[in-house]
Design a protein around this motif. Structure first.
Motif, mmCIF file in Angstrom:
data_model
loop_
_atom_site.group_PDB
_atom_site.id
_atom_site.type_symbol
_atom_site.label_atom_id
_atom_site.label_comp_id
_atom_site.label_asym_id
_atom_site.label_seq_id
_atom_site.Cartn_x
_atom_site.Cartn_y
_atom_site.Cartn_z
ATOM 1 N N ALA A 237 0.837 -1.204 0.000
ATOM 2 C CA ALA A 237 0.000 0.000 0.000
ATOM 3 C C ALA A 237 0.871 1.252 0.000
ATOM 4 N N GLU A 238 1.914 1.249 0.825
ATOM 5 C CA GLU A 238 2.808 2.389 0.872
ATOM 6 C C GLU A 238 3.597 2.508 -0.431
ATOM 7 N N GLY A 239 3.988 1.359 -0.995
ATOM 8 C CA GLY A 239 4.699 1.372 -2.271
ATOM 9 C C GLY A 239 3.861 1.984 -3.380
ATOM 10 N N ARG A 240 2.599 1.644 -3.418
ATOM 11 C CA ARG A 240 1.708 2.222 -4.435
ATOM 12 C C ARG A 240 1.544 3.720 -4.235
ATOM 13 N N ARG A 241 1.475 4.134 -2.974
ATOM 14 C CA ARG A 241 1.342 5.565 -2.705
ATOM 15 C C ARG A 241 2.573 6.322 -3.199
ATOM 16 N N VAL A 242 3.760 5.810 -2.871
ATOM 17 C CA VAL A 242 5.002 6.459 -3.286
ATOM 18 C C VAL A 242 5.162 6.395 -4.801
ATOM 19 N N PHE A 243 4.812 5.253 -5.396
ATOM 20 C CA PHE A 243 4.911 5.100 -6.846
ATOM 21 C C PHE A 243 4.036 6.131 -7.565
ATOM 22 N N ALA A 244 2.824 6.324 -7.076
ATOM 23 C CA ALA A 244 1.914 7.289 -7.707
ATOM 24 C C ALA A 244 2.490 8.699 -7.669
ATOM 25 N N LEU A 245 3.141 9.051 -6.564
ATOM 26 C CA LEU A 245 3.738 10.383 -6.453
ATOM 27 C C LEU A 245 4.944 10.519 -7.387
ATOM 28 N N LEU A 246 5.803 9.502 -7.410
ATOM 29 C CA LEU A 246 6.991 9.550 -8.265
ATOM 30 C C LEU A 246 6.626 9.501 -9.738
ATOM 31 N N ARG A 247 5.532 8.817 -10.040
ATOM 32 C CA ARG A 247 5.100 8.641 -11.435
ATOM 33 C C ARG A 247 4.759 9.973 -12.097
ATOM 34 N N GLU A 248 4.437 10.982 -11.300
ATOM 35 C CA GLU A 248 4.131 12.300 -11.862
ATOM 36 C C GLU A 248 5.377 12.972 -12.434
ATOM 37 N N GLU A 249 6.550 12.549 -11.982
ATOM 38 C CA GLU A 249 7.791 13.201 -12.406
ATOM 39 C C GLU A 249 8.740 12.280 -13.173
ATOM 40 N N LEU A 250 8.519 10.953 -13.067
ATOM 41 C CA LEU A 250 9.481 10.005 -13.630
ATOM 42 C C LEU A 250 8.798 8.982 -14.533
ATOM 43 N N PRO A 251 9.567 8.355 -15.436
ATOM 44 C CA PRO A 251 9.013 7.253 -16.219
ATOM 45 C C PRO A 251 8.595 6.109 -15.288
ATOM 46 N N PRO A 252 7.638 5.272 -15.706
ATOM 47 C CA PRO A 252 7.136 4.208 -14.827
ATOM 48 C C PRO A 252 8.222 3.298 -14.268
ATOM 49 N N ARG A 254 11.435 3.818 -13.752
ATOM 50 C CA ARG A 254 12.256 4.504 -12.758
ATOM 51 C C ARG A 254 11.468 4.742 -11.482
ATOM 52 N N ALA A 255 10.198 5.164 -11.632
ATOM 53 C CA ALA A 255 9.356 5.417 -10.464
ATOM 54 C C ALA A 255 9.158 4.141 -9.655
ATOM 55 N N ALA A 256 8.917 3.003 -10.340
ATOM 56 C CA ALA A 256 8.697 1.742 -9.640
ATOM 57 C C ALA A 256 9.956 1.276 -8.920
ATOM 58 N N LYS A 257 11.091 1.452 -9.563
ATOM 59 C CA LYS A 257 12.351 1.033 -8.946
ATOM 60 C C LYS A 257 12.617 1.830 -7.668
ATOM 61 N N LEU A 258 12.411 3.138 -7.729
ATOM 62 C CA LEU A 258 12.647 3.971 -6.552
ATOM 63 C C LEU A 258 11.622 3.691 -5.456
ATOM 64 N N ALA A 259 10.344 3.523 -5.834
ATOM 65 C CA ALA A 259 9.309 3.249 -4.844
ATOM 66 C C ALA A 259 9.582 1.928 -4.136
ATOM 67 N N ALA A 260 10.033 0.931 -4.894
ATOM 68 C CA ALA A 260 10.351 -0.364 -4.296
ATOM 69 C C ALA A 260 11.532 -0.243 -3.336
ATOM 70 N N ALA A 261 12.522 0.542 -3.727
ATOM 71 C CA ALA A 261 13.697 0.723 -2.871
ATOM 72 C C ALA A 261 13.352 1.466 -1.590
ATOM 73 N N ILE A 262 12.458 2.443 -1.699
ATOM 74 C CA ILE A 262 12.088 3.260 -0.548
ATOM 75 C C ILE A 262 11.226 2.479 0.445
ATOM 76 N N THR A 263 10.273 1.689 -0.088
ATOM 77 C CA THR A 263 9.258 1.066 0.775
ATOM 78 C C THR A 263 9.452 -0.429 1.005
ATOM 79 N N GLY A 264 10.243 -1.069 0.149
ATOM 80 C CA GLY A 264 10.390 -2.519 0.269
ATOM 81 C C GLY A 264 9.285 -3.296 -0.414
ATOM 82 N N ALA A 265 8.377 -2.602 -1.128
ATOM 83 C CA ALA A 265 7.300 -3.279 -1.850
ATOM 84 C C ALA A 265 7.846 -3.933 -3.113
#
Length: 274
Positions: A237-252, A254-265
């Motif tokens: 759930a937290e990964g999806r939240r972070v991914f959605a925010l990053l997705r506004e500025e980054l390609p999918p 890159r956004a998914a890789k960073l969101a996974a690294a940040i949240t562990g999702a």
């Protein structure tokens, strides 16, 4: 000393005129003045029921100034009715400043209950209703709307939203992207009116049903979203939240890789919401 008046907060129909209670009609007939969100909209309704009380406009652009004038009249002994264009005042409608000012001045404020689109939709949605959160209208712009949905991603309660006809498809698409396409949801349209429909299913199913029937984009809408399932991994759930925010500025990717690294999702599960 004159007796202090009263403010009546009166619900009006959201569609079917038979939902206009006799008590509401009686109060609006005997008050000195009715503060209405849009006098042009409310005048035909009141005329239909033989209510000739004078109307004054009270909307988001004049409420701050108008509230003081209306409070002064109530302090002098007058009773005033408050209505919105449809349903219960203050629920995503003007009136808050007037009610707050009246209460601060020691004026009694009494509700005349009746129709409310949010509660009507919740009562027929088939989603958990013991605990819910009302969010009103989401932001009109896509980036801000996705950001707000991301904040709601981990909400375990049923979420109730209003949406306009020209944004309902975009809103559903954003819900799928941010919350996951399989999240249960309900689209309630034109409640109590002739073309009332209540569609339920996953968000992806609702998107398909709306796309297949242009009529489902017409009218007034309440959207309800099932809360995050208890068994869903909080990290996801937290990964999806972070991914959605990053997705506004980054390609999918890159956004998914960073969101996974940040949240562990799991990164692959974040793509499912894209």
């Amino acid at each position: 000393m004159d007796k202090t008046g009263r403010l009546w907060v009166v619900a009006t129909p959201i569609g079917n005129l038979e939902d206009f209670s006799p008590r509401a009609q009686d109060v609006l007939r005997r008050v000195s003045l009715i503060a209405a969100e849009d006098t042009r909209h409310s005048a035909p309704l009141l005329a239909r029921f033989g209510i000739g009380t004078r109307l004054v406009a009270l909307h988001e652009h004049n409420e701050r100034d108008e509230a003081d004038r209306l409070v002064a009249r109530m302090l002098a002994g007058e009773e005033i009715g408050l209505i919105s264009d449809a349903g219960t005042p203050l629920v995503s409608d003007p009136g808050f400043r007037l009610v707050r000012a009246a209460r601060a001045a020691g004026i009694a404020v009494s509700p005349i209950p009746g129709a409310c689109a949010a509660i009507a939709a919740l009562s027929v949605a088939g989603l958990p209703s013991d605990r819910f959160v009302f969010e009103g209208f989401l932001p009109a712009k896509a980036a801000a709307r996705r950001e707000r949905l991301a904040e709601l991603a981990s909400e375990s309660r049923t979420v109730v939203l209003y949406e306009s006809s020209h944004r309902v498809r975009e809103c559903l698409d954003d819900m799928a992207a941010v919350l996951g396409a399989e999240r249960p949801a309900v689209l309630a349209r034109e409640l109590t009116k002739l073309f009332e429909t209540v569609l339920d299913g996953s968000i992806s199913e609702l998107i398909a049903r709306v796309a297949a029937d242009p009529n489902q984009e017409r009218g007034e809408f309440v959207l309800l979203i099932g809360g995050r399932p208890e068994q869903e991994d909080a990290r996801l759930a937290e990964g999806r939240r972070v991914f959605a925010l990053l997705r506004e500025e980054l390609p999918p990717a890159r956004a998914a890789k960073l969101a996974a690294a940040i949240t562990g999702a799991p990164r692959k599960d974040l793509y499912k919401s894209e």
